[in-house]
Design a protein around this motif. Structure first.
Motif, PDB file in Angstrom:
ATOM      1  N   VAL A  63       0.857  -1.087  -0.051  1.00  0.00           N
ATOM      2  CA  VAL A  63      -0.208   0.313   0.224  1.00  0.00           C
ATOM      3  C   VAL A  63       0.358   1.292  -0.034  1.00  0.00           C
ATOM      4  N   THR A  64       1.995   0.958   1.035  1.00  0.00           N
ATOM      5  CA  THR A  64       2.848   2.706   0.740  1.00  0.00           C
ATOM      6  C   THR A  64       3.765   2.733  -0.335  1.00  0.00           C
ATOM      7  N   LYS A  65       3.733   1.435  -1.081  1.00  0.00           N
ATOM      8  CA  LYS A  65       4.189   1.796  -2.134  1.00  0.00           C
ATOM      9  C   LYS A  65       3.805   1.991  -3.735  1.00  0.00           C
ATOM     10  N   TRP A  66       2.088   1.698  -3.882  1.00  0.00           N
ATOM     11  CA  TRP A  66       1.443   2.565  -4.594  1.00  0.00           C
ATOM     12  C   TRP A  66       0.931   3.779  -4.345  1.00  0.00           C
ATOM     13  N   ASN A  67       1.082   3.784  -2.708  1.00  0.00           N
ATOM     14  CA  ASN A  67       0.657   4.938  -2.719  1.00  0.00           C
ATOM     15  C   ASN A  67       1.731   6.098  -3.141  1.00  0.00           C
ATOM     16  N   LYS A  68       3.399   5.910  -2.716  1.00  0.00           N
ATOM     17  CA  LYS A  68       4.131   6.803  -3.438  1.00  0.00           C
ATOM     18  C   LYS A  68       3.793   7.195  -4.897  1.00  0.00           C
ATOM     19  N   GLU A  69       3.743   5.818  -5.939  1.00  0.00           N
ATOM     20  CA  GLU A  69       3.655   5.645  -6.999  1.00  0.00           C
ATOM     21  C   GLU A  69       2.686   6.703  -7.117  1.00  0.00           C
ATOM     22  N   ALA A  70       1.664   6.281  -6.292  1.00  0.00           N
ATOM     23  CA  ALA A  70      -0.316   7.574  -7.066  1.00  0.00           C
ATOM     24  C   ALA A  70       0.018   8.870  -6.835  1.00  0.00           C
ATOM     25  N   TYR A  81       5.668  -0.949 -31.374  1.00  0.00           N
ATOM     26  CA  TYR A  81       4.970   0.067 -30.059  1.00  0.00           C
ATOM     27  C   TYR A  81       6.225   0.171 -28.874  1.00  0.00           C
ATOM     28  N   PRO A  82       7.389  -0.190 -29.200  1.00  0.00           N
ATOM     29  CA  PRO A  82       8.017  -0.940 -27.096  1.00  0.00           C
ATOM     30  C   PRO A  82       7.561  -0.205 -25.975  1.00  0.00           C
ATOM     31  N   ASP A  83       6.659   0.615 -26.335  1.00  0.00           N
ATOM     32  CA  ASP A  83       6.482   1.643 -24.786  1.00  0.00           C
ATOM     33  C   ASP A  83       4.920   2.117 -24.679  1.00  0.00           C
ATOM     34  N   HIS A  84       4.283   1.614 -25.573  1.00  0.00           N
ATOM     35  CA  HIS A  84       2.609   1.005 -25.103  1.00  0.00           C
ATOM     36  C   HIS A  84       2.506   0.682 -23.848  1.00  0.00           C
ATOM     37  N   ALA A  85       1.645   1.507 -22.699  1.00  0.00           N
ATOM     38  CA  ALA A  85       1.245   0.630 -22.153  1.00  0.00           C
ATOM     39  C   ALA A  85       0.251  -0.833 -22.153  1.00  0.00           C
ATOM     40  N   LEU A  86      -0.539  -0.842 -22.950  1.00  0.00           N
ATOM     41  CA  LEU A  86      -1.441  -1.399 -23.277  1.00  0.00           C
ATOM     42  C   LEU A  86      -1.330  -2.780 -23.396  1.00  0.00           C
ATOM     43  N   ASP A 103       1.193  -8.343 -22.693  1.00  0.00           N
ATOM     44  CA  ASP A 103       1.881  -8.924 -22.918  1.00  0.00           C
ATOM     45  C   ASP A 103       2.635  -9.654 -21.244  1.00  0.00           C
ATOM     46  N   MET A 104       1.803  -9.132 -20.381  1.00  0.00           N
ATOM     47  CA  MET A 104       1.770  -9.353 -19.136  1.00  0.00           C
ATOM     48  C   MET A 104       1.089 -10.363 -18.691  1.00  0.00           C
ATOM     49  N   ALA A 105      -0.005 -10.149 -19.425  1.00  0.00           N
ATOM     50  CA  ALA A 105      -1.313 -11.376 -18.665  1.00  0.00           C
ATOM     51  C   ALA A 105      -0.576 -12.187 -19.171  1.00  0.00           C
ATOM     52  N   ILE A 106      -0.248 -12.728 -20.710  1.00  0.00           N
ATOM     53  CA  ILE A 106       0.667 -14.041 -20.965  1.00  0.00           C
ATOM     54  C   ILE A 106       1.241 -14.404 -19.879  1.00  0.00           C
ATOM     55  N   LYS A 107       2.365 -13.457 -19.517  1.00  0.00           N
ATOM     56  CA  LYS A 107       3.593 -13.772 -18.523  1.00  0.00           C
ATOM     57  C   LYS A 107       2.866 -14.044 -17.347  1.00  0.00           C
ATOM     58  N   PHE A 122       4.703   1.814 -11.872  1.00  0.00           N
ATOM     59  CA  PHE A 122       3.694   2.383 -12.388  1.00  0.00           C
ATOM     60  C   PHE A 122       5.125   2.976 -13.960  1.00  0.00           C
ATOM     61  N   LYS A 123       5.894   3.185 -13.551  1.00  0.00           N
ATOM     62  CA  LYS A 123       7.185   3.806 -13.992  1.00  0.00           C
ATOM     63  C   LYS A 123       7.534   2.705 -15.236  1.00  0.00           C
ATOM     64  N   SER A 124       7.502   1.362 -14.838  1.00  0.00           N
ATOM     65  CA  SER A 124       7.775   0.108 -16.096  1.00  0.00           C
ATOM     66  C   SER A 124       7.301   0.384 -17.238  1.00  0.00           C
TER      67      SER A 124
END
Length: 472
Positions: free
Chosen positions: A285-292, A370-375, A380-384, A397-399
């Motif tokens: 929660v702390t990590k995500w709040n910092k990202e937020a 399009y290597p930087d497109h988030a969606l 790709d992550m869903a497959i992983k 978030f940054k990744s």
């Protein structure tokens, strides 16, 4: 010789306008609740007036005794009568009095600084948006002495409706670590005079408090609660799908059904408390709040989600069409006609593929282009996740979003759904609980997509717990 085309003025989102230009507007009116100094809890509203006569205003809920800026909201460029209606509603509930700007400024900054000294940071919307409604904190602002802490000078945490029992436990844990035993005071289960102003939940909403049954089960043994939970959740075998609804539709009009659901909620909270690692939950929660702090959820980021390079190429008409309930084929057709090939079109086409091999191949080709497109990264992550190859660091978030400061509600949902899939696939109850606590439904009522995800999260939290207990 060709005439130079007149450049269209850039349209700023409300959030960016507040960040970049709000301080150029003259202060209109400021209000604070009567008795704020005695209560140690202040509701400050600051408004500025546009040249068109409309008002932009921000409100701040400031706990001067402990937590600092607990909540904040803003409205941009609204007619003056709407601002008056908002003020009248606050006045009915809280008893507001008009004040000098300097008083509100000092209250907000005093609460902010005091809370940070004892380890609490302000609401994420304050850091990213509403702090820019305030004048710069310079010597030009007269300093007013604002008392912070309890009467004895120690921090005093008073639990209100914005802090459920789990969050209150986290706050107490933070105070214990930061200050040590005996160096702070607390009141648990207390009320909050701003309850009516910030609590818009419907009485029958699934997020209702299950405290009615918490005491009934809290005296049971762990095994007793497991047995009751498994019995009550037999009819929820297929508890959640992506639309966040139960396979066995709940009948909200049936009092017995509503009671059963509240009992399940109370047991779920107790069992997660028994089974999860508090430090691990708090770490997430702390990590995500910092990202937020570094991003805002807004449809103003739609052009970035599409993969456009220039915000000026995207109009409100585009946004109006693309946010309607159109199918993937119509969206793809519109985008191609309007801008040509964009990464979002690839995403739409990949998202509906059923064949895993074809999907993997399409994702690989799309990411090469399009290597930087988030969606596309999330696809790709869903497959992983399915292949058990995803590293948690890839979901930061940054990744995913790089240096972006705004993301769309849809991107947020897809990101959170990927976290949900990751934790659920690993039966990581601490991760599930952290995701549940981080996604406070009160923060997302304006985005139907996010609300649907929150329903799915609530249901999956129960479903994963049931499977975990059955297989333990």
């Amino acid at each position: 010789m060709k005439k130079k085309q007149k450049q269209s003025p850039q349209i700023l989102s409300p959030e960016n306008y507040i960040r970049q230009r709000a301080r150029n507007l003259p202060i209109f009116k400021c209000f604070v609740n009567d008795g704020w100094d005695e209560q140690g809890l202040a509701h400050v509203t600051i408004s500025r007036k546009h040249v068109n006569g409309n008002i932009t205003y921000c409100s701040y809920l400031v706990d001067l005794k402990c937590l600092g800026i607990k909540d904040t909201l803003y409205q941009f460029n609204v007619p003056e009568y709407e601002f008056d209606e908002y003020k009248d509603k606050l006045d009915d509930n809280l008893g507001m009095i008009e004040s000098e700007y300097n008083l509100g400024h000092n209250i907000i900054h005093a609460g902010w600084e005091y809370a940070e000294e004892i380890g609490f940071e302000p609401h994420k919307d304050f850091l990213s948006i509403t702090q820019y409604m305030l004048e710069e904190d310079s010597d030009k602002i007269p300093l007013i002495d604002i008392h912070c802490g309890g009467e004895n000078g120690k921090p005093l945490f008073v639990q209100g409706p914005l802090e459920d029992d789990t969050m209150a436990g986290m706050i107490m844990n933070r105070l214990e670590k930061t200050l040590g035993a005996g160096n702070y005071d607390y009141v648990l289960g207390g009320g909050d005079p701003f309850d009516d102003s910030y609590d818009n939940d419907d009485d029958n909403d699934i997020w209702d408090n299950e405290d009615d049954f918490f005491d009934e089960y809290s005296g049971n043994s762990y095994k007793e609660n497991v047995a009751i939970f498994l019995e009550l959740t037999q009819y929820l075998e297929n508890v959640a799908s992506e639309d966040g609804m139960f396979e066995n539709d709940r009948d909200d009009e049936d009092p017995d059904e509503e009671e059963k659901f509240k009992r399940i909620g109370a047991l779920t909270n107790l069992l997660y408390d028994d089974l999860t690692d508090f430090k691990e939950v708090n770490r997430w929660v702390t990590k995500w709040n910092k990202e937020a702090r570094d991003y805002t959820i807004t449809n103003a980021a739609y052009w970035q989600m599409l993969g456009l390079q220039n915000e000026n190429d995207f109009t409100y008409e585009d946004l109006s069409y693309l946010t309607k309930d159109a199918n993937e084929a119509k969206l793809s057709e519109y985008i191609r006609e309007r801008w040509g090939e964009l990464p979002y079109v690839d995403f739409l086409e990949i998202d509906i593929l059923d064949d895993p091999s074809e999907k993997k191949a399409r994702i690989k080709r799309a990411l090469k282009q399009y290597p930087d497109h988030a969606l596309l990264k999330l696809e790709d992550m869903a497959i992983k996740i399915q292949d058990d190859k995803l590293k948690k660091t890839e979901l930061s978030f940054k990744s995913l979003f790089g240096e972006r400061k705004e993301i769309t509600p849809y991107e947020y949902v897809m990101w959170q759904m990927t976290w949900l899939d990751y934790f659920a696939s690993n039966y990581d109850l601490s991760g599930m609980e952290a995701l549940f606590l981080f996604n406070d439904p009160e923060n997302y009522t304006e985005y139907p997509q996010v609300t649907m995800f929150l329903s799915a999260l609530y249901a999956m939290r129960i479903s994963v717990l049931r499977i975990f207990l059955l297989e333990s």
